[in-house]
Design a protein around this motif. Structure first.
Motif, PDB file in Angstrom:
ATOM      1  N   GLU A  78      38.229  42.738  37.865  1.00  0.00           N
ATOM      2  CA  GLU A  78      38.711  41.781  38.397  1.00  0.00           C
ATOM      3  C   GLU A  78      40.698  42.108  38.040  1.00  0.00           C
ATOM      4  OE1 GLU A  78      41.048  39.069  36.222  1.00  0.00           O
ATOM      5  OE2 GLU A  78      40.533  41.108  34.160  1.00  0.00           O
ATOM      6  N   CYS A 106      37.906  45.998  43.349  1.00  0.00           N
ATOM      7  CA  CYS A 106      37.258  45.318  41.838  1.00  0.00           C
ATOM      8  C   CYS A 106      35.830  46.715  42.198  1.00  0.00           C
ATOM      9  CB  CYS A 106      37.502  44.189  41.760  1.00  0.00           C
ATOM     10  SG  CYS A 106      39.384  43.148  41.476  1.00  0.00           S
ATOM     11  N   GLN A 122      39.318  41.331  45.891  1.00  0.00           N
ATOM     12  CA  GLN A 122      40.079  39.553  45.580  1.00  0.00           C
ATOM     13  C   GLN A 122      40.757  39.824  46.054  1.00  0.00           C
ATOM     14  OE1 GLN A 122      40.858  39.281  41.231  1.00  0.00           O
ATOM     15  NE2 GLN A 122      38.522  38.154  41.399  1.00  0.00           N
TER      16      GLN A 122
END
Length: 415
Positions: A78, A106, A122
């Protein structure tokens, strides 16, 4: 022998990439207008960056490895922790609030399923340095504006962890115990929660207050806050939460549910938390999540509050109807005798429009067929007669209309 792509990854071919870039550009256009600057962090980081944040249990979900210097590293799972690490390393002297965004891939080693991959993308934002309700309101409003910009109506649920944290503080001061309680609440495993609390000899009255809190939910946010006050009294955090709800209405964000059962399941969240759900994704319906948190002190910085969110870009793509942007394309039709002139003309036009030249040595008819196959908007015929007259033949492939233009008029047409 054929080598396949790794499990849980995907190949994005040109048509799909065009759609992804179209959606990405809309998200970028929104967040940049709100004054957020883009950051990029390394694809791999020290393993400790993520175990400090999430504990040793996360290692089973990571693509971790020992490098040639015998250092424990991992591909990033993340982006919040890397951005906080970058803040501590590079940005502590910056004026606050610091407003950052990112769009990166990620990696998590988990079972692939619909909307869930081992390599995923993301899009997120972090607002560093403000603990005010104004910061929470802006971040939530920004997330909803971005989601709306790509044509998705998200179901927004907003919570505040201050009530649960207040109740849990009466049970334990051990972070491991409070984290486990929050995980049960986050996953709505209430039977396991009751068993766990009973093992801790928690009073029936306190267990009842926790149950009442997690069930506090409604479209009338201020009524939900009043219900929370009935459970825990007039916490100062609830006053700030009410102000944040008032600010949201100024942003035009009025369709939401206040849900004190939104726990996010992670111990670093401190106050306001939120999740956004969308239809059409089955069980994996969450497309965005975030809230206010403290991580910077873990990585060697001060006691700095941040608020942020992450949008699951791959889940957005599952339900987004935005078409790929298709700029106009001109296919040049040349003969061997006019090939050099064609390349020179292509060089002039490419600053204005996509231009394709023949690379296969095809004859005139085959070049026309290829232009039709790839969906070219125009063909530009450059033959010996056209060069002698100075008038090039431009054919509109959709209407079939053909006109003769000199180079200056041709440039003007595509300017």
């Amino acid at each position: 022998m054929t080598i396949s792509k790794p499990r849980g990854t995907r190949d994005f071919l040109p048509e799909e990439m065009a759609k992804r870039r179209a959606v990405e550009s809309k998200l970028r256009a929104v967040i940049q207008k709100w004054g957020y600057g883009e950051v990029v962090t390394p694809t791999f980081e020290e393993l400790e960056l993520f175990t400090l944040k999430s504990g040793q249990g996360i290692i089973g979900e990571l693509y971790n490895f020992t490098d040639k210097g015998d250092r424990e590293m991992t591909l990033r799972p993340e982006l919040t922790a890397p951005v906080m690490r970058a803040y501590v390393n590079e940005m502590q002297s910056f004026s606050r609030p610091i407003k950052l965004f990112y769009f990166e891939n990620c990696f998590r080693y988990e079972r692939p399923q619909k909307g869930r991959y081992r390599e995923f993308w993301q899009f997120g934002a972090e607002l560093i340095g403000s603990s005010k309700p104004e910061a929470d309101a802006e971040v939530i409003a920004l997330a909803m504006t971005m989601i709306a910009a790509v044509g998705i109506k998200g179901d927004l649920n907003i919570g505040n962890l201050s009530v649960l944290r207040h109740l849990i503080s009466q049970i334990t001061t051990e972070s491991a115990v409070s984290d486990q309680i929050m995980r049960f609440i986050d996953k709505k495993e209430y039977e396991n929660l009751d068993a766990y609390l009973s093992d801790l000899s928690v009073s029936a009255d306190l267990i009842d207050k926790i149950h009442k809190t997690v069930l506090l939910s409604g479209k009338d946010g201020f009524a939900a806050v009043a219900g929370a006050r009935a459970v825990v009294g007039d916490l100062p955090e609830l006053n700030a939460f009410e102000k944040m709800l008032t600010l949201l209405s100024a942003y035009g964000v009025t369709d939401y549910t206040v849900n004190f059962g939104v726990a996010r399941g992670l111990d670093y969240y401190t106050g306001t938390v939120f999740e956004v759900y969308a239809e059409g994704l089955g069980a994996q319906k969450q497309i965005c999540g975030g809230g206010s948190y403290k991580l910077i002190s873990l990585f060697g910085g001060g006691d700095v509050v941040s608020t942020g969110f992450g949008i699951g870009f791959d889940r957005i793509m599952e339900i987004c109807d935005i078409p790929a942007e298709k700029p106009e394309t001109v296919a040049l039709i040349t003969k061997s005798e006019t090939q050099i002139d064609g390349i020179e003309i292509a060089g002039i036009l490419r600053s204005r429009v996509i231009v394709l030249t023949d690379l296969m040595g095809r004859n005139f008819k085959a070049q026309m067929e290829y232009a039709n196959t790839i969906g070219a908007n125009y063909v530009l015929i450059i033959g010996e007669k056209e060069l002698e007259s100075g008038l090039l033949s431009l054919k509109d492939m959709k209407s079939g209309e053909q006109v003769s233009l000199n180079l200056e008029d041709l440039i003007s047409k595509f300017s």
